[in-house]
Write an enzyme that holds these catalytic residues in place. Structure first.
Site, PDB file in Angstrom:
ATOM      1  N   SER A 119     -33.806   2.940 -21.781  1.00  0.00           N
ATOM      2  CA  SER A 119     -32.605   2.426 -20.902  1.00  0.00           C
ATOM      3  C   SER A 119     -31.866   3.686 -20.067  1.00  0.00           C
ATOM      4  O   SER A 119     -31.826   3.631 -18.969  1.00  0.00           O
ATOM      5  CB  SER A 119     -31.713   1.811 -21.934  1.00  0.00           C
ATOM      6  OG  SER A 119     -31.250   2.568 -22.949  1.00  0.00           O
ATOM      7  N   ALA A 160     -25.983   3.586 -20.935  1.00  0.00           N
ATOM      8  CA  ALA A 160     -26.900   3.263 -19.696  1.00  0.00           C
ATOM      9  C   ALA A 160     -26.749   1.728 -19.157  1.00  0.00           C
ATOM     10  O   ALA A 160     -26.993   1.594 -18.008  1.00  0.00           O
ATOM     11  CB  ALA A 160     -28.362   3.135 -20.111  1.00  0.00           C
ATOM     12  N   LYS A 171     -22.604  13.713 -32.058  1.00  0.00           N
ATOM     13  CA  LYS A 171     -21.615  12.485 -32.062  1.00  0.00           C
ATOM     14  C   LYS A 171     -22.323  11.531 -32.481  1.00  0.00           C
ATOM     15  O   LYS A 171     -21.788  10.543 -32.971  1.00  0.00           O
ATOM     16  CB  LYS A 171     -21.110  12.515 -30.632  1.00  0.00           C
ATOM     17  CG  LYS A 171     -22.277  12.405 -29.601  1.00  0.00           C
ATOM     18  CD  LYS A 171     -22.711  11.129 -29.265  1.00  0.00           C
ATOM     19  CE  LYS A 171     -23.729  10.737 -28.472  1.00  0.00           C
ATOM     20  NZ  LYS A 171     -24.145   9.536 -27.928  1.00  0.00           N
ATOM     21  N   THR A 205     -19.366   6.524 -27.952  1.00  0.00           N
ATOM     22  CA  THR A 205     -20.241   6.228 -29.076  1.00  0.00           C
ATOM     23  C   THR A 205     -19.669   5.586 -30.452  1.00  0.00           C
ATOM     24  O   THR A 205     -20.540   4.599 -30.867  1.00  0.00           O
ATOM     25  CB  THR A 205     -21.149   7.192 -29.328  1.00  0.00           C
ATOM     26  OG1 THR A 205     -21.406   8.112 -28.455  1.00  0.00           O
ATOM     27  CG2 THR A 205     -22.577   6.955 -30.158  1.00  0.00           C
ATOM     28  N   ARG A 258     -26.240   2.074 -30.099  1.00  0.00           N
ATOM     29  CA  ARG A 258     -27.231   1.644 -31.189  1.00  0.00           C
ATOM     30  C   ARG A 258     -27.064   2.441 -32.502  1.00  0.00           C
ATOM     31  O   ARG A 258     -27.076   2.057 -33.550  1.00  0.00           O
ATOM     32  CB  ARG A 258     -28.673   1.943 -30.646  1.00  0.00           C
ATOM     33  CG  ARG A 258     -29.086   3.520 -30.539  1.00  0.00           C
ATOM     34  CD  ARG A 258     -30.401   3.658 -29.691  1.00  0.00           C
ATOM     35  NE  ARG A 258     -29.986   3.439 -28.265  1.00  0.00           N
ATOM     36  CZ  ARG A 258     -30.925   3.880 -27.352  1.00  0.00           C
ATOM     37  NH1 ARG A 258     -32.080   4.379 -27.545  1.00  0.00           N
ATOM     38  NH2 ARG A 258     -30.584   3.510 -26.056  1.00  0.00           N
TER      39      ARG A 258
END
Length: 342
Positions: A11, A141, A192, A249, A256
């Site tokens: 991505s 992305a 992170k 994030t 993810r």
């Protein structure tokens, strides 16, 4: 027209290709699997990694490294961290002198405990004259590909190299700042992901905003603690590749790592989580690398330690939280009092 090779069609690599094409560069996107390359060519969509986004017609899709790298002045390495060594070694045969090689991956190599730019340097042929840079920051992305305003940082050891990367990437929706602290930028971008997994686990356990805020804040302290020991500058971790990337994030469902943590908190095994997606969950590997680095350098990283025990030793996440909450009391800014960052 500047020539760019983007190595890796996940991505992020796909989104980077679009940025550079929008900026008027001649872009070649290297896709590892031939079937996926053929599908992208025919549909102009990377449905496996970035569905719903049309890939500009001018981006050349190839599964041949030699074709992708032919004459490229900028080479963007956008492959998973644990595959970086192998692919950088293969790509090195075709990278030309005076190129700028840009690491876009966020991870630490398990075993060697090296940052990605270090891995790239080790694998490029001796005598090849290139400059190494890094691009990092809060940049999902999925949003970049929709051309939503995004800001990142380009880091290199030389100011002019960082500025060349800045000029090459920057446009109306993608703002780039420069930094000469390549160590800090890479460490922030990698570490992170550990905190994002932990934030996800907390959410999966049913905890609330207070818990996430505590994890983010204390997690940043751990990132700084190890990052400074590795040679990074404290100020870097309060920038886009540190606090900025932690915020996005830990809070976005595009992450993810956060999603993986939620599933683990809800009772899924690490193996189930890793096999349920075609994308790499970098934070799982980075947790092991950071745990090993903390032990190597004698750095206190309680959140990372508990993450390691949950991911690699099967500790119950509830027990891990209890152990974190029952640690001895301490001053919030202990590092500053002890002048460890000065």
């Amino acid at each position: 027209m500047m020539k760019a090779a983007v190595i890796g069609a996940g991505s992020w690599g796909t989104a980077i290709s679009q940025i550079l094409a929008d900026n008027g560069a001649e872009v070649r996107l290297w896709v590892r699997r031939q079937k996926l390359a053929e599908r992208i060519k025919s549909t102009r969509e990377n449905s496996e990694y970035l569905p719903g986004i049309r890939i500009p017609d001018e981006i050349i899709i190839t599964c041949e490294l030699e074709e992708a790298l032919d004459g490229a002045e900028f080479v963007v390495m956008a492959v998973p961290s644990q595959a970086m060594r192998k692919i950088a070694g293969e790509a090195g045969r075709y990278i030309k002198n005076q190129s700028i090689v840009i690491n876009a991956a966020k991870g630490i190599e398990v075993g060697t405990l090296l940052r990605m730019s270090q891995v790239i340097k080790e694998e490029l042929p001796k005598g090849l004259e290139v400059e190494i840079a890094v691009i990092s920051g809060p940049s999902h992305a999925e949003e970049v590909a929709r051309r939503l305003p995004t800001a990142v940082v380009a880091a290199a050891e030389k100011k002019d190299v960082a500025e060349k990367v800045q000029d090459f990437f920057m446009n109306s929706y993608f703002r780039v700042y420069t930094n000469l602290d390549i160590v800090g930028v890479e460490m922030g971008g990698a570490l992170k992901n550990i905190i994002a997994i932990c934030a996800g686990i907390a959410e999966g356990l049913g905890f609330g905003d207070n818990t996430r805020a505590a994890l983010i804040t204390r997690g940043i302290m751990e990132i700084i603690r190890l990052g400074v020991k590795m040679g990074g500058q404290p100020s870097t971790f309060f920038g886009l590749s540190g606090v900025g990337d932690v915020i996005v994030t830990c809070n976005s469902m595009f992450s993810r790592n956060r999603r993986a943590g939620i599933d683990i908190g809800r009772g899924k095994s690490v193996k189930e989580v890793m096999t349920s997606t075609n994308m790499v969950i970098e934070g799982i590997y980075t947790t092991k690398a950071a745990y090993d680095l903390a032990r190597k350098y004698g750095i206190e990283m309680p959140i990372t330690e508990k993450a390691y025990e949950v991911l690699y030793e099967g500790k119950n996440p509830v027990d891990a939280v209890k152990e974190l909450m029952s640690r001895r009391g301490k001053h919030e800014m202990e590092e500053l009092i002890n002048k460890d960052w000065l």
